[in-house]
Design a protein around this motif. Structure first.
Motif, PDB file in Angstrom:
ATOM      1  N   LEU A 180      -5.351   3.172   0.118  1.00  0.00           N
ATOM      2  CA  LEU A 180      -5.500   1.997  -0.737  1.00  0.00           C
ATOM      3  C   LEU A 180      -6.333   0.925  -0.042  1.00  0.00           C
ATOM      4  O   LEU A 180      -6.064   0.549   1.095  1.00  0.00           O
ATOM      5  CB  LEU A 180      -4.127   1.430  -1.087  1.00  0.00           C
ATOM      6  CG  LEU A 180      -4.106   0.253  -2.072  1.00  0.00           C
ATOM      7  CD1 LEU A 180      -4.608   0.692  -3.443  1.00  0.00           C
ATOM      8  CD2 LEU A 180      -2.693  -0.320  -2.172  1.00  0.00           C
ATOM      9  N   GLN A 181      -7.350   0.441  -0.720  1.00  0.00           N
ATOM     10  CA  GLN A 181      -8.226  -0.579  -0.150  1.00  0.00           C
ATOM     11  C   GLN A 181      -8.179  -1.849  -0.985  1.00  0.00           C
ATOM     12  O   GLN A 181      -7.798  -1.841  -2.159  1.00  0.00           O
ATOM     13  CB  GLN A 181      -9.664  -0.050  -0.066  1.00  0.00           C
ATOM     14  CG  GLN A 181      -9.778   1.199   0.797  1.00  0.00           C
ATOM     15  CD  GLN A 181     -11.182   1.442   1.283  1.00  0.00           C
ATOM     16  OE1 GLN A 181     -11.952   0.510   1.524  1.00  0.00           O
ATOM     17  NE2 GLN A 181     -11.545   2.711   1.429  1.00  0.00           N
ATOM     18  N   TRP A 182      -8.618  -2.946  -0.362  1.00  0.00           N
ATOM     19  CA  TRP A 182      -8.597  -4.230  -1.054  1.00  0.00           C
ATOM     20  C   TRP A 182      -9.517  -4.218  -2.277  1.00  0.00           C
ATOM     21  O   TRP A 182      -9.289  -4.934  -3.244  1.00  0.00           O
ATOM     22  CB  TRP A 182      -8.998  -5.354  -0.099  1.00  0.00           C
ATOM     23  CG  TRP A 182      -7.900  -5.692   0.864  1.00  0.00           C
ATOM     24  CD1 TRP A 182      -7.816  -5.321   2.176  1.00  0.00           C
ATOM     25  CD2 TRP A 182      -6.721  -6.451   0.590  1.00  0.00           C
ATOM     26  NE1 TRP A 182      -6.643  -5.802   2.731  1.00  0.00           N
ATOM     27  CE2 TRP A 182      -5.962  -6.499   1.783  1.00  0.00           C
ATOM     28  CE3 TRP A 182      -6.223  -7.095  -0.539  1.00  0.00           C
ATOM     29  CZ2 TRP A 182      -4.741  -7.165   1.870  1.00  0.00           C
ATOM     30  CZ3 TRP A 182      -5.014  -7.761  -0.463  1.00  0.00           C
ATOM     31  CH2 TRP A 182      -4.284  -7.802   0.737  1.00  0.00           C
ATOM     32  N   ALA A 183     -10.541  -3.380  -2.222  1.00  0.00           N
ATOM     33  CA  ALA A 183     -11.459  -3.266  -3.364  1.00  0.00           C
ATOM     34  C   ALA A 183     -10.753  -2.695  -4.591  1.00  0.00           C
ATOM     35  O   ALA A 183     -11.228  -2.850  -5.724  1.00  0.00           O
ATOM     36  CB  ALA A 183     -12.651  -2.387  -2.993  1.00  0.00           C
ATOM     37  N   ASP A 184      -9.612  -2.015  -4.380  1.00  0.00           N
ATOM     38  CA  ASP A 184      -8.850  -1.428  -5.488  1.00  0.00           C
ATOM     39  C   ASP A 184      -7.926  -2.443  -6.155  1.00  0.00           C
ATOM     40  O   ASP A 184      -7.270  -2.121  -7.145  1.00  0.00           O
ATOM     41  CB  ASP A 184      -7.997  -0.251  -4.989  1.00  0.00           C
ATOM     42  CG  ASP A 184      -8.835   0.840  -4.338  1.00  0.00           C
ATOM     43  OD1 ASP A 184      -9.941   1.100  -4.839  1.00  0.00           O
ATOM     44  OD2 ASP A 184      -8.376   1.421  -3.333  1.00  0.00           O
ATOM     45  N   ILE A 185      -7.866  -3.634  -5.571  1.00  0.00           N
ATOM     46  CA  ILE A 185      -6.897  -4.630  -6.037  1.00  0.00           C
ATOM     47  C   ILE A 185      -7.597  -5.848  -6.624  1.00  0.00           C
ATOM     48  O   ILE A 185      -8.525  -6.384  -6.036  1.00  0.00           O
ATOM     49  CB  ILE A 185      -5.967  -5.052  -4.884  1.00  0.00           C
ATOM     50  CG1 ILE A 185      -5.056  -3.875  -4.504  1.00  0.00           C
ATOM     51  CG2 ILE A 185      -5.138  -6.270  -5.261  1.00  0.00           C
ATOM     52  CD1 ILE A 185      -4.186  -4.128  -3.317  1.00  0.00           C
ATOM     53  N   ASN A 186      -7.126  -6.262  -7.783  1.00  0.00           N
ATOM     54  CA  ASN A 186      -7.597  -7.484  -8.427  1.00  0.00           C
ATOM     55  C   ASN A 186      -6.411  -8.434  -8.505  1.00  0.00           C
ATOM     56  O   ASN A 186      -5.590  -8.352  -9.420  1.00  0.00           O
ATOM     57  CB  ASN A 186      -8.139  -7.171  -9.827  1.00  0.00           C
ATOM     58  CG  ASN A 186      -8.756  -8.386 -10.496  1.00  0.00           C
ATOM     59  OD1 ASN A 186      -8.441  -9.527 -10.157  1.00  0.00           O
ATOM     60  ND2 ASN A 186      -9.636  -8.149 -11.450  1.00  0.00           N
TER      61      ASN A 186
END
Length: 266
Positions: A180-186
């Protein structure tokens, strides 16, 4: 509480008087009209797949709100939002959808209300008073009880606490959580987009959208949002075969029975 009711009536009357005196009541858009406008504006700032998700859920919201959709935005009350929430709950029970999905729809509505407040279109951010509904029907997909989850989080190192929390709330496998990466999170939309491990080899991969529960959202804000990189770097840094061993040790330290099956081994 009679005092509370009187206070609410006083605030509503005062708000109404302010709107009449300033002329805002006459020009205010409707709730439905503002939601459509808000969605159009959000399209410029979000990914296409997120926009499609928003559009689908906004459509559900408009259906659930019924005649409230034609109410002037400036005249909205907390009770109106709670009525919409109850309507969504009624539909969710009929269709047997999860509370997490209902809370996601309400989060979009509350985000729009917050935007209206920030733009000065309403005088109070009434969405703040509407709480999420309990997600006991959908959050604990992992084979652990709430008490076991609490023990596991307490026994885990800092780098694993968040991964265990997210696993218990989403049912995702350790491999998914490690990657899981920060790019996957909004964070603004309180949404997480993930392609589950089971679909990695499929020709047509379908991403899944997960609503960030209050616990997940607060945890991410606590550790400090990043622009890039892994959300759980300690878990990500471990070799894939070492993660189940590490988790087994956490289970032993927490006093959780060994026979519980790890998500990676299902």
């Amino acid at each position: 509480n009679s005092n509370g009711d009187i206070g609410d009536l006083f605030r509503e009357s005062n708000d109404r008087l302010t709107l009449i005196l300033t002329g805002e009541e006459a020009v205010s858009t409707t709730l439905k009209g503002f939601l459509v406008e808000w969605l159009s504006n959000r399209q410029l700032h979000i990914a296409e797949r997120t926009y499609e998700s928003y559009k689908l859920n906004i459509r559900c919201l408009i259906k659930a709100m019924g005649d409230l959709g034609d109410k002037r935005l400036c005249a909205l009350k907390i009770a109106d939002l709670e009525r919409i929430q109850r309507s969504l709950l009624h539909t969710a029970r009929e269709k047997k959808t999860k509370m997490r999905t209902l809370n996601y729809k309400m989060s979009l509505l509350k985000s729009a209300v917050t935007d209206a407040y920030n733009k000065g279109l309403i005088h109070r951010n009434i969405g703040l008073a509407v709480k999420d509904l309990p997600e006991d029907d959908s959050t604990l997909k992992a084979p652990f009880t709430k008490e076991e989850i609490e023990k596991l989080i307490k026994a885990a190192s800092e780098g694993w606490k968040g991964a265990i929390l997210f696993g218990s709330q989403t049912g995702l496998r350790i491999k998914n959580l490690a990657e899981l990466q920060w790019a996957d999170i909004n964070l603004a939309a309180r949404e997480m987009i993930v392609i589950p491990c089971k679909q990695r080899r499929a020709k047509k991969k379908k991403s899944r959208s997960f609503w960030l529960t209050d616990q997940m959202y607060n945890y991410l804000n606590f550790i400090g949002p990043k622009n890039e990189g892994f959300v759980f770097p300690e878990v990500a840094a471990m070799h894939e075969t070492s993660r189940p061993k590490k988790f087994a040790k956490i289970m032993r330290d927490a006093g959780v029975p060994k026979e519980v099956t790890l998500p990676d081994r299902q």
